[in-house]
Write a protein that holds these residues in place. Structure first.
Motif, PDB file in Angstrom:
ATOM      1  N   ASP A 165       0.825  -1.208   0.000  1.00 15.45           N
ATOM      2  CA  ASP A 165       0.000   0.000   0.000  1.00 15.45           C
ATOM      3  C   ASP A 165       0.858   1.257   0.000  1.00 15.45           C
ATOM      4  N   ALA A 166       1.933   1.259   0.797  1.00 17.65           N
ATOM      5  CA  ALA A 166       2.817   2.420   0.854  1.00 17.65           C
ATOM      6  C   ALA A 166       3.503   2.641  -0.485  1.00 17.65           C
ATOM      7  N   PHE A 167       3.896   1.562  -1.104  1.00 21.21           N
ATOM      8  CA  PHE A 167       4.567   1.635  -2.398  1.00 21.21           C
ATOM      9  C   PHE A 167       3.607   2.144  -3.470  1.00 21.21           C
ATOM     10  N   ALA A 168       2.384   1.610  -3.473  1.00 19.32           N
ATOM     11  CA  ALA A 168       1.393   2.003  -4.475  1.00 19.32           C
ATOM     12  C   ALA A 168       1.000   3.470  -4.328  1.00 19.32           C
ATOM     13  N   LYS A 169       1.058   3.977  -3.108  1.00 18.28           N
ATOM     14  CA  LYS A 169       0.714   5.382  -2.886  1.00 18.28           C
ATOM     15  C   LYS A 169       1.693   6.301  -3.600  1.00 18.28           C
ATOM     16  N   ILE A 170       2.929   5.865  -3.727  1.00 18.58           N
ATOM     17  CA  ILE A 170       3.956   6.671  -4.389  1.00 18.58           C
ATOM     18  C   ILE A 170       3.922   6.497  -5.899  1.00 18.58           C
ATOM     19  N   LEU A 171       3.913   5.250  -6.353  1.00 11.78           N
ATOM     20  CA  LEU A 171       4.050   4.973  -7.784  1.00 11.78           C
ATOM     21  C   LEU A 171       2.763   4.516  -8.459  1.00 11.78           C
ATOM     22  N   GLY A 172       1.666   4.474  -7.713  1.00 11.00           N
ATOM     23  CA  GLY A 172       0.389   4.193  -8.332  1.00 11.00           C
ATOM     24  C   GLY A 172       0.045   2.727  -8.460  1.00 11.00           C
ATOM     25  N   GLN A 173       0.947   1.830  -8.133  1.00 15.64           N
ATOM     26  CA  GLN A 173       0.680   0.391  -8.221  1.00 15.64           C
ATOM     27  C   GLN A 173       1.670  -0.369  -7.349  1.00 15.64           C
ATOM     28  N   ALA A 174       1.300  -1.586  -6.998  1.00 15.42           N
ATOM     29  CA  ALA A 174       2.133  -2.409  -6.123  1.00 15.42           C
ATOM     30  C   ALA A 174       3.383  -2.886  -6.855  1.00 15.42           C
ATOM     31  N   PRO A 175       4.435  -3.270  -6.129  1.00 13.37           N
ATOM     32  CA  PRO A 175       5.697  -3.695  -6.753  1.00 13.37           C
ATOM     33  C   PRO A 175       5.539  -4.819  -7.762  1.00 13.37           C
ATOM     34  N   LEU A 205      16.516  10.330 -20.305  1.00 14.13           N
ATOM     35  CA  LEU A 205      15.770  10.473 -19.060  1.00 14.13           C
ATOM     36  C   LEU A 205      14.314  10.779 -19.415  1.00 14.13           C
ATOM     37  N   HIS A 206      13.390   9.972 -18.894  1.00 15.70           N
ATOM     38  CA  HIS A 206      11.974  10.127 -19.225  1.00 15.70           C
ATOM     39  C   HIS A 206      11.191  10.844 -18.129  1.00 15.70           C
ATOM     40  N   LEU A 207      11.636  10.719 -16.909  1.00 19.04           N
ATOM     41  CA  LEU A 207      10.921  11.354 -15.800  1.00 19.04           C
ATOM     42  C   LEU A 207      11.880  11.621 -14.657  1.00 19.04           C
ATOM     43  N   LEU A 208      11.691  12.759 -14.008  1.00 22.58           N
ATOM     44  CA  LEU A 208      12.438  13.097 -12.791  1.00 22.58           C
ATOM     45  C   LEU A 208      11.498  13.921 -11.926  1.00 22.58           C
ATOM     46  N   GLU A 209      11.000  13.327 -10.869  1.00 21.36           N
ATOM     47  CA  GLU A 209      10.009  13.989 -10.032  1.00 21.36           C
ATOM     48  C   GLU A 209      10.321  13.803  -8.555  1.00 21.36           C
ATOM     49  N   PHE A 210       9.920  14.787  -7.748  1.00 22.81           N
ATOM     50  CA  PHE A 210      10.025  14.633  -6.302  1.00 22.81           C
ATOM     51  C   PHE A 210       9.038  13.566  -5.850  1.00 22.81           C
ATOM     52  N   LEU A 211       9.468  12.797  -4.889  1.00 24.68           N
ATOM     53  CA  LEU A 211       8.732  11.614  -4.462  1.00 24.68           C
ATOM     54  C   LEU A 211       7.312  11.937  -4.004  1.00 24.68           C
ATOM     55  N   ASP A 212       7.115  13.113  -3.397  1.00 25.71           N
ATOM     56  CA  ASP A 212       5.805  13.441  -2.835  1.00 25.71           C
ATOM     57  C   ASP A 212       4.918  14.234  -3.792  1.00 25.71           C
ATOM     58  N   ARG A 213       5.315  14.355  -5.063  1.00 26.78           N
ATOM     59  CA  ARG A 213       4.472  15.055  -6.028  1.00 26.78           C
ATOM     60  C   ARG A 213       3.190  14.263  -6.240  1.00 26.78           C
ATOM     61  N   LYS A 214       2.053  14.934  -6.124  1.00 29.76           N
ATOM     62  CA  LYS A 214       0.767  14.255  -6.199  1.00 29.76           C
ATOM     63  C   LYS A 214       0.528  13.616  -7.561  1.00 29.76           C
ATOM     64  N   ALA A 215       1.073  14.209  -8.614  1.00 32.18           N
ATOM     65  CA  ALA A 215       0.837  13.693  -9.969  1.00 32.18           C
ATOM     66  C   ALA A 215       1.744  12.520 -10.317  1.00 32.18           C
ATOM     67  N   LEU A 216       2.699  12.169  -9.430  1.00 26.43           N
ATOM     68  CA  LEU A 216       3.674  11.131  -9.767  1.00 26.43           C
ATOM     69  C   LEU A 216       3.027   9.787 -10.119  1.00 26.43           C
ATOM     70  N   PRO A 217       2.080   9.262  -9.334  1.00 23.44           N
ATOM     71  CA  PRO A 217       1.487   7.968  -9.705  1.00 23.44           C
ATOM     72  C   PRO A 217       0.866   7.982 -11.105  1.00 23.44           C
ATOM     73  N   THR A 218       0.176   9.079 -11.443  1.00 26.91           N
ATOM     74  CA  THR A 218      -0.439   9.185 -12.772  1.00 26.91           C
ATOM     75  C   THR A 218       0.615   9.226 -13.864  1.00 26.91           C
ATOM     76  N   GLU A 219       1.699   9.955 -13.620  1.00 29.76           N
ATOM     77  CA  GLU A 219       2.768  10.062 -14.612  1.00 29.76           C
ATOM     78  C   GLU A 219       3.451   8.714 -14.841  1.00 29.76           C
ATOM     79  N   VAL A 220       3.655   7.963 -13.752  1.00 28.12           N
ATOM     80  CA  VAL A 220       4.296   6.649 -13.867  1.00 28.12           C
ATOM     81  C   VAL A 220       3.407   5.692 -14.669  1.00 28.12           C
ATOM     82  N   GLY A 333       6.090  20.425  -7.238  1.00 31.37           N
ATOM     83  CA  GLY A 333       6.934  19.946  -6.161  1.00 31.37           C
ATOM     84  C   GLY A 333       6.732  20.686  -4.860  1.00 31.37           C
ATOM     85  N   GLY A 334       5.821  21.684  -4.851  1.00 32.75           N
ATOM     86  CA  GLY A 334       5.582  22.479  -3.651  1.00 32.75           C
ATOM     87  C   GLY A 334       6.221  23.851  -3.762  1.00 32.75           C
TER      88      GLY A 334
END
Length: 353
Positions: A165-175, A205-220, A333-334
């Motif tokens: 769950d913690a992992f999916a919250k960051i990248l949008g899906q489980a490992p 390089l295709h993506l470089l984002e701060f870990l807590d960016r809300k759009a990160l799961p969607t981008e991944v 990124g805030g």
């Protein structure tokens, strides 16, 4: 910037007392040495007649002063805070440890003070940062080819579901949803403004984002679709290159990035991003300025949307664009990171001048 500038006597007393309340908010230029320092600098204190106080690093450079090699006033200010320095060192020493407020008290720190200090500098609390650091351990285990259970243990999670769950919250899906033989590889990249996720292949390089960016799961998820599901964990030479360049950038040694970029967007969006890259470090533009530079002065809103869609933070410097009134406006990124980046880059502008 100081909203109400303290008088000379207040600032000189702060210098003598190494008052941390003024660290990063004011700097002293010393005429007898030609250098400028933080007010918390441990060097021998100068005489009053040799001191001039400034609000920014840029003003110190403009006045002809060189940065002190002891207190490093051009480095991110958080590194000079003793509370932050101590806890960050401990966090790196025990990255998988489950930190709590009792641990802070045992070290002699007041949890509420620690919470405010980290929130002010990083936009997150120490406990939130520690949780991210634990996840980094799990991420690194996966990037090195480890199994999910090994990554879970490395991250200090007792429950497999909690780790997923913690992992999916960051990248949008489980490992387990990621490819074991990927074309695109994701890995953790460090920065003084917080951890980042880099996704790269062998050439770009295709993506470089701060870990807590809300759009990160969607981008991944979008990148995974574009790669036909061939997105997994690991590093490439491109990942190593961007890490090295980011380190140089935050250390104040390089203002230009050379890592090859893959720009995923419409032709207009890509044109906006390429225009952003042309903005020199330490320089600010408005959305209107960018639209005019593209020959599309009426496309201010479209420029703003393209700016917000940027998924290669720092390298494509969308932080160098502000509102027409000089306001920071939005930043994925805030806003606190945007302000820190602008403050850091003032040193580059002063050096170029």
């Amino acid at each position: 910037m100081l909203m109400i500038r303290p008088n000379f006597d207040t600032l000189y007393d702060a210098l003598l007392n190494r008052d941390p309340a003024y660290d990063g908010r004011a700097f002293v230029g010393v005429a007898s040495t030609g250098i400028f320092c933080r007010l918390t600098c441990s060097a021998r204190k100068p005489k009053r007649k040799n001191c001039t106080f400034y609000e920014t690093v840029s003003e110190c450079f403009d006045a002809g002063f060189r940065p002190c090699k002891r207190c490093k006033p051009t480095a991110p200010e958080a590194s000079a805070d003793p509370v932050i320095k101590t806890l960050v060192i401990e966090l790196e020493r025990r990255p998988g440890y489950r930190w709590g407020e009792p641990d802070l008290r045992r070290m002699g720190f007041d949890p509420s003070t620690v919470r405010r200090t980290f929130k002010r500098h990083f936009g997150m609390t120490f406990l939130e940062m520690a949780r991210q650091r634990r996840l980094q351990e799990g991420f690194s285990a996966l990037a090195e080819g480890g199994k999910v259970i090994e990554a879970q243990i490395s991250a200090g999670f007792e429950s497999p579901s909690a780790f997923r769950d913690a992992f999916a919250k960051i990248l949008g899906q489980a490992p387990g949803a990621f490819s074991s033989n990927p074309l695109l590889k994701a890995d953790w990249v460090s920065s003084p403004l917080g951890p980042m996720i880099a996704i790269a292949d062998q050439s770009q390089l295709h993506l470089l984002e701060f870990l807590d960016r809300k759009a990160l799961p969607t981008e991944v998820k979008k990148l995974q679709r574009n790669a036909s599901g061939s997105l997994g964990f690991g590093r490439t030479e491109i990942t190593d290159q961007i890490q090295e360049e980011l380190t140089g950038f935050f250390d104040g040694n390089r203002a230009i990035f050379e890592t090859p970029l893959a720009l995923h967007g419409t032709p207009f969006t890509r044109d906006v991003w390429l225009e952003l890259i042309k903005i020199p470090a330490g320089t600010i533009r408005s959305y209107s300025d960018v639209a005019k530079a593209l020959g599309r002065p009426e496309a201010v809103r479209a420029v703003a949307r393209a700016n917000g869609a940027n998924q290669i933070a720092v390298v494509i410097p969308c932080h160098r664009v502000m509102g027409a009134d000089g306001s920071l406006t939005g930043y994925g990124g805030g806003l606190w990171r945007k302000q820190k980046l602008i403050e850091l880059e003032r040193g580059y502008r002063a050096t170029d001048d």
